[in-house]
Write a protein that holds these residues in place. Structure first.
Motif, mmCIF file in Angstrom:
data_model
loop_
_atom_site.group_PDB
_atom_site.id
_atom_site.type_symbol
_atom_site.label_atom_id
_atom_site.label_comp_id
_atom_site.label_asym_id
_atom_site.label_seq_id
_atom_site.Cartn_x
_atom_site.Cartn_y
_atom_site.Cartn_z
ATOM 1 N N SER A 106 7.497 78.882 46.728
ATOM 2 C CA SER A 106 6.766 79.885 47.487
ATOM 3 C C SER A 106 7.489 80.183 48.791
ATOM 4 O O SER A 106 8.155 79.318 49.365
ATOM 5 N N ALA A 107 7.344 81.420 49.267
ATOM 6 C CA ALA A 107 7.955 81.839 50.524
ATOM 7 C C ALA A 107 6.971 82.708 51.282
ATOM 8 O O ALA A 107 6.128 83.389 50.677
ATOM 9 N N ALA A 108 7.064 82.690 52.611
ATOM 10 C CA ALA A 108 6.132 83.455 53.436
ATOM 11 C C ALA A 108 6.731 83.657 54.818
ATOM 12 O O ALA A 108 7.713 83.000 55.191
ATOM 13 N N ARG A 109 6.104 84.535 55.570
ATOM 14 C CA ARG A 109 6.469 84.731 56.974
ATOM 15 C C ARG A 109 5.412 84.062 57.834
ATOM 16 O O ARG A 109 4.264 84.488 57.865
ATOM 17 N N HIS A 110 5.806 83.007 58.518
ATOM 18 C CA HIS A 110 4.891 82.255 59.371
ATOM 19 C C HIS A 110 4.866 82.872 60.757
ATOM 20 O O HIS A 110 5.911 83.305 61.279
ATOM 21 N N HIS A 111 3.685 82.901 61.391
ATOM 22 C CA HIS A 111 3.552 83.611 62.661
ATOM 23 C C HIS A 111 4.310 82.944 63.802
ATOM 24 O O HIS A 111 4.558 83.583 64.825
ATOM 25 N N GLU A 112 4.716 81.692 63.656
ATOM 26 C CA GLU A 112 5.498 81.005 64.688
ATOM 27 C C GLU A 112 6.880 80.594 64.195
ATOM 28 O O GLU A 112 7.866 80.685 64.931
ATOM 29 N N LEU A 113 6.973 80.138 62.954
ATOM 30 C CA LEU A 113 8.233 79.610 62.425
ATOM 31 C C LEU A 113 9.139 80.685 61.846
ATOM 32 O O LEU A 113 10.320 80.430 61.595
ATOM 33 N N GLY A 114 8.592 81.875 61.593
ATOM 34 C CA GLY A 114 9.369 82.911 60.942
ATOM 35 C C GLY A 114 9.350 82.740 59.427
ATOM 36 O O GLY A 114 8.458 82.097 58.866
ATOM 37 N N PRO A 115 10.353 83.248 58.709
ATOM 38 C CA PRO A 115 10.372 83.138 57.253
ATOM 39 C C PRO A 115 10.662 81.705 56.803
ATOM 40 O O PRO A 115 11.615 81.077 57.271
ATOM 41 N N VAL A 116 9.819 81.207 55.894
ATOM 42 C CA VAL A 116 9.929 79.825 55.425
ATOM 43 C C VAL A 116 9.680 79.792 53.923
ATOM 44 O O VAL A 116 9.143 80.741 53.338
ATOM 45 N N ALA A 117 10.053 78.681 53.299
ATOM 46 C CA ALA A 117 9.865 78.549 51.852
ATOM 47 C C ALA A 117 9.847 77.078 51.476
ATOM 48 O O ALA A 117 10.226 76.200 52.263
ATOM 49 N N LEU A 118 9.375 76.806 50.270
ATOM 50 C CA LEU A 118 9.506 75.503 49.632
ATOM 51 C C LEU A 118 10.379 75.668 48.398
ATOM 52 O O LEU A 118 10.359 76.724 47.748
ATOM 53 N N ALA A 119 11.131 74.623 48.074
ATOM 54 C CA ALA A 119 12.002 74.677 46.899
ATOM 55 C C ALA A 119 12.143 73.294 46.297
ATOM 56 O O ALA A 119 11.964 72.283 46.980
ATOM 57 N N LEU A 120 12.451 73.254 45.014
ATOM 58 C CA LEU A 120 12.822 72.019 44.335
ATOM 59 C C LEU A 120 14.322 72.038 44.110
ATOM 60 O O LEU A 120 14.851 72.986 43.505
ATOM 61 N N VAL A 121 15.001 70.995 44.612
ATOM 62 C CA VAL A 121 16.446 70.924 44.440
ATOM 63 C C VAL A 121 16.819 69.581 43.814
ATOM 64 O O VAL A 121 16.021 68.641 43.810
ATOM 65 N N LYS A 122 18.028 69.497 43.315
ATOM 66 C CA LYS A 122 18.509 68.246 42.741
ATOM 67 C C LYS A 122 18.507 67.140 43.792
ATOM 68 O O LYS A 122 18.807 67.375 44.957
ATOM 69 N N ARG A 123 18.184 65.944 43.343
ATOM 70 C CA ARG A 123 18.043 64.814 44.262
ATOM 71 C C ARG A 123 19.309 64.559 45.071
ATOM 72 O O ARG A 123 19.254 64.181 46.251
ATOM 73 N N ASN A 124 20.474 64.760 44.450
ATOM 74 C CA ASN A 124 21.728 64.403 45.109
ATOM 75 C C ASN A 124 22.296 65.499 46.004
ATOM 76 O O ASN A 124 23.403 65.360 46.519
ATOM 77 N N VAL A 125 21.554 66.597 46.230
ATOM 78 C CA VAL A 125 22.007 67.603 47.190
ATOM 79 C C VAL A 125 21.995 66.971 48.587
ATOM 80 O O VAL A 125 20.972 66.421 49.000
ATOM 81 N N PRO A 126 23.091 66.998 49.330
ATOM 82 C CA PRO A 126 23.088 66.402 50.678
ATOM 83 C C PRO A 126 21.968 66.985 51.536
ATOM 84 O O PRO A 126 21.723 68.198 51.514
ATOM 85 N N VAL A 127 21.303 66.115 52.283
ATOM 86 C CA VAL A 127 20.134 66.557 53.049
ATOM 87 C C VAL A 127 20.506 67.509 54.185
ATOM 88 O O VAL A 127 19.632 68.197 54.722
#
Length: 329
Positions: free
Chosen positions: A271-292
């Motif tokens: 999901s993605a949205a425009r937050h009134h303070e943070l700006g555009p944000v999203a959640l995602a599922l990525v592979k475990r070994n992607v560097p943080v």
């Protein structure tokens, strides 16, 4: 069942899976601020409501779901998962028992298959399962002084979510669209089943172990997968929060690939949205070994990741779900 509030002047229908309620009523930023300030409510009546009654209801649900429910106290809100045989998430339930029945609200379109599954599993037990979505609906409102014995769950930004008779809306508050709720939910790192997850998602990947799974209860469907990851670690993927490039005039769409610059796909956008303070944000599922600390592209939009579920989740390690605290007032 379309919400009557879609007839409100200025109401704009949301996209699937929320097309039966309003995305906004003409002022999305103001609606989001009003919700965060306790001055608005959100119509979420597209969610399903299932009721389970009978004297065996708690012990029976305890045997089927991921949460410890045997002995659940009246009006104590909780969450649970119905898992598939291989531990994949099929339903995410918000549960409460009123002393006579367990009430659950679930994602849009989920109440019918959930009720059908539960009905098939009754056997000779003293339980009755009803899909009561035609009579009851879900709304999110500011918390009230008399919520202790109501069908109420704590929710984002100090709000509560309630099950109420369908068509019953608070008259003293302005309506805010589902965009307002979703932006606050994403900012608090709360995944939404079926949106931020897919048919392969297991509880550890999305951080549900903290909120919807009891690690020391008896057997239930899919429990072997939960136990294996808890003991050995290394879930295939992990939930991340994305700060998106605010100079881009679009949001990534649900299902858009998440890539490491260079073109290698490492996950998908939820999901993605425009937050009134943070700006555009999203959640995602990525592979475990992607560097943080890796810079990512979500649907082609540059994104900086913030860890929600640690790559080290499981293996009897402390579950490190970095949920952003709700901002009140």
């Amino acid at each position: 069942m379309k919400s009557p509030l879609l007839q409100t002047p200025g109401a704009v229908p949301a996209d699937a899976p929320d097309q039966e309620v309003a995305a906004h009523y003409g002022e999305p930023s103001q609606e989001q601020r009003a919700l965060a300030d306790g001055k608005a409510f959100v119509d979420r009546s597209n969610r399903g409501v299932v009721k389970v009654s009978g004297p065996d209801r708690l012990s029976w649900l305890h045997s089927l779901l991921s949460q410890h429910l045997d002995g659940l106290k009246p009006f104590e809100p909780t969450e649970a998962l119905l898992l598939g045989p291989n531990g994949h998430i099929e339903h995410h339930l918000f549960l409460i028992d009123d002393g006579e029945a367990v009430w659950a609200h679930v994602e849009p379109g989920a109440s019918v298959p959930l009720a059908e599954f539960l009905d098939r599993m009754r056997f000779m037990l003293r339980v009755e399962v009803e899909d009561v979505s035609d009579a009851y609906a879900v709304i999110t409102t500011p918390a009230g002084p008399d919520d202790s014995e109501t069908l109420t769950w704590p929710d984002v930004a100090g709000t509560v979510t309630r099950i109420v008779p369908r068509g019953e809306f608070p008259q003293e508050l302005r309506p805010a669209g589902i965009w307002a709720y979703e932006a606050l939910r994403i900012a608090e790192h709360r995944p939404r089943s079926g949106v931020d997850t897919d048919h392969r998602t297991i509880p550890h990947e999305a951080g549900y172990v903290e909120t919807a799974v009891h690690l020391n209860k008896g057997c239930y469907r899919g429990q072997e997968t939960v136990a294996r990851v808890h003991n050995l670690g290394r879930p295939p993927r992990r939930l991340v929060f994305l700060h998106l490039d605010g100079s881009v005039d679009r949001l990534p769409a649900h299902g858009d690939p998440v890539e490491i610059p260079g073109g290698r796909t490492v996950g998908f956008t939820g999901s993605a949205a425009r937050h009134h303070e943070l700006g555009p944000v999203a959640l995602a599922l990525v592979k475990r070994n992607v560097p943080v600390d890796a810079e990512l592209l979500a649907g082609g939009v540059a994104a900086a990741q913030e860890v929600v579920v640690s790559p080290e989740t499981g293996a009897n390690a402390q579950i490190d779900l970095r949920r952003r605290p709700a901002k009140r007032g």
